[in-house]
Design an enzyme around this catalytic site. Structure first.
Site: not given
Ligand code: BES
Ligand code: MN
Ligand code: ZN
Length: 509
Positions: A283, A357
């Protein structure tokens, strides 16, 4: 932990740091809410006028402090806004009471004891006022100099320690039960907030598992922990794959609460990523500072199981905490790797940041083996759900429309905002993988639903299942409001407890 009691004593003689009264927004200015009649009388019926002079309107969450009437043992009266005066023949909504109590409790941080002279028409009102007060009286100060809840923290004020609700029927069984319930639910919910707020260098999977084990001993819940060796032996490729890059090994924790009178069995599954860096699909800065909150689903499940046990609900509840830390390193899962999941399916990991997931898939399949009457998973799963529903509403998806509706209704009943979301089948093909049975990523559009569709494939045949994506409401990055603090909120705890209660009563599924 806030001590909650009921009293019908005369308000003037009560020793406290403050008396809390309600003020509502009327057509012609602020109106003193029921419960504060004696206080108003001591001001010669001029309380509404005094409040108006001080600029109060009765708007939701507004707090106005004034000197208590002469002769009162408490020095201060705190008027808290309830929002609009209810329609004729109606009473204040449960959520209006909860929020006002929460706002008052927050405003009284640093004080020891307060008397709440707020509207109580029945036992349920007493229960929600107690809930709001206990949830508003929350501070996470374990890491502040001289800090520890309950003591005087040098940095920040200790939360309000004692709340007496004035009115109702203190000796009535329904009132007692409402307070007992509020105490158990809010204590466990606040503990979930503590876990969420605990920095990820201290709350790693093994540490979380240890907290669950200790709580299990205290509350008569059976706790089983699968460590990395047991996970490898059992073939939990999803949990192991996500945890592979971290120096702190993953865990799968099972909490079993059983009631001798149960006829139904619920399984709760929580995403417990103790820190989500994104892994090799790292990230960017600006997106990882709050990612200690990525175990909020597991925290909610944990709190709900403990609350169910404390309340002795007549239902069997199994909680599954899928715990891992998602980190990049030489041993981390790479985009392009294929994992063999606990279910036997293979997953091509296209993005290591879609890790929730993967851990949930293993836990859902494991939970399915026991054939519970229903499975509900809770997860901070996708940023897409935050874009869709904002910061205060969680999305509810399910493989059964009636079950999804029942969950949205249960959430509303306990003051949690949620919204039904679909699982459109056409989005499944976006996750087709040339190499494996499925990829962990699909179309960007509808990303929250894509994640839900992925999970659906790991739910056992014929089992009723719902998925709560709490990525928005789990962690409050803006200012506190009502009974919601900054930081970990405890989202979904009250909904899960309600679902367990409804199941125990035979009113769900
Ligand atoms: N933990 C994150 C989602 C999240 C985002 C939680 C903001 C709380 C606040 C999750 O693991 C994630 O990174 N999801 C990605 C998925 C994508 C790579 C398909 C996302 O939502 O960008
Ligand atoms: Mn994530
Ligand atoms: Zn995540």
């Amino acid at each position: 932990m806030t001590a909650l009691t009921l009293s019908t004593a005369a308000v003037s003689g009560l020793r406290a740091d403050a008396i809390v009264v309600g003020v509502a927004k009327g057509a012609k200015g602020p109106v003193v809410a029921p419960g504060a009649e004696a206080v108003d009388k001591a001001y010669d019926g001029a309380l509404a006028g005094i409040l108006e002079t001080l600029g109060a309107s009765g708007g939701e969450g507004e707090v106005t402090k004034l000197p208590a009437p002469t002769g009162f043992k408490a020095p201060v009266v705190v008027a808290v806004g309830l929002g609009a005066v209810p329609d004729k023949d109606d009473t204040y909504s449960a959520e209006a009471l909860r929020r006002a109590a929460g706002a008052a409790a927050r405003a009284l941080a640093g004080a020891k004891k307060a008397v709440f002279a707020l509207p109580i028409t029945d036992a349920a009102d007493a229960g929600v006022l107690a809930e709001g007060a206990a949830l508003g009286a929350y501070a996470f100060d374990a890491y502040k100099e001289n800090g520890k809840n309950g003591k005087d923290a040098k940095n920040g004020k200790a939360p309000l320690a004692e709340v007496t609700l004035l009115g109702g029927k203190p000796r009535d069984a329904a009132y007692k039960a409402a307070l007992t319930r509020a105490t158990a639910v809010t204590e466990e919910l606040n503990r979930a907030r503590d876990l969420i707020n605990t920095p990820p260098n201290d709350l790693y999977p093994e540490a979380f598992a240890a907290v669950a084990t200790a709580a299990g001993k205290e509350h008569g819940i059976k706790v089983q922990v699968l460590d990395e060796k047991a996970l490898a032996k059992g073939g939990y490729g999803g949990i192991l794959g996500v945890g592979a890059g971290s120096a702190a090994a993953p865990r799968l924790v099972k909490l079993s609460y059983t009631s001798p009178k149960a006829t139904k069995h619920l399984a709760f599954v929580g995403k417990g990523i103790t820190y989500d860096s994104g892994g090799i699909s790292l990230k960017p800065a600006g997106h990882n500072e709050t990612m200690k909150c990525d175990m909020s689903g597991a925290a909610a499940v944990f709190a709900a199981v403990v609350a169910a046990a404390r309340l002795g609900l007549e239902v069997n509840v199994t909680g599954w905490l899928a715990l891992a830390e998602n980190m990049p390193s030489g041993s981390a899962t790479r985009p392009g790797d294929v994992l063999r999941m606990y279910s036997g399916k293979t997953v091509e990991v296209l993005n290591t940041d879609a890790e929730g997931r993967l851990v949930l898939a293993d836990a859902l399949w494991k939970a399915s083996e026991e054939k519970p009457d229903a499975i509900i998973d809770v997860a901070t799963l996708t940023g897409a759900m935050v874009l869709a529903l904002g910061n205060r509403t969680f999305g509810v998806m399910a493989n059964d429309d009636a079950f999804r509706t029942a969950i949205v209704e249960a959430a509303e009943e306990v003051g949690e905002e949620s919204w039904p979301m679909p699982l459109p089948e056409h989005l499944r093909k976006g996750m087709d993988s040339p190499t494996a049975d499925i990829a962990n990523m699909g179309e960007r559009m509808g990303g929250g639903l894509v994640a839900g569709l992925f999970l659906k494939e790991f739910v056992g045949e014929g089992i009723t299942w719902a998925h709560l994506d709490i990525a928005g409401p789990a962690f409050n990055e803006s200012g506190p409001f009502g009974y919601t603090p900054k930081g970990g909120t405890g989202s979904a705890v009250r909904t899960l407890v309600r679902l367990a209660e409804l199941t125990a009563a035979g009113d769900l599924g």
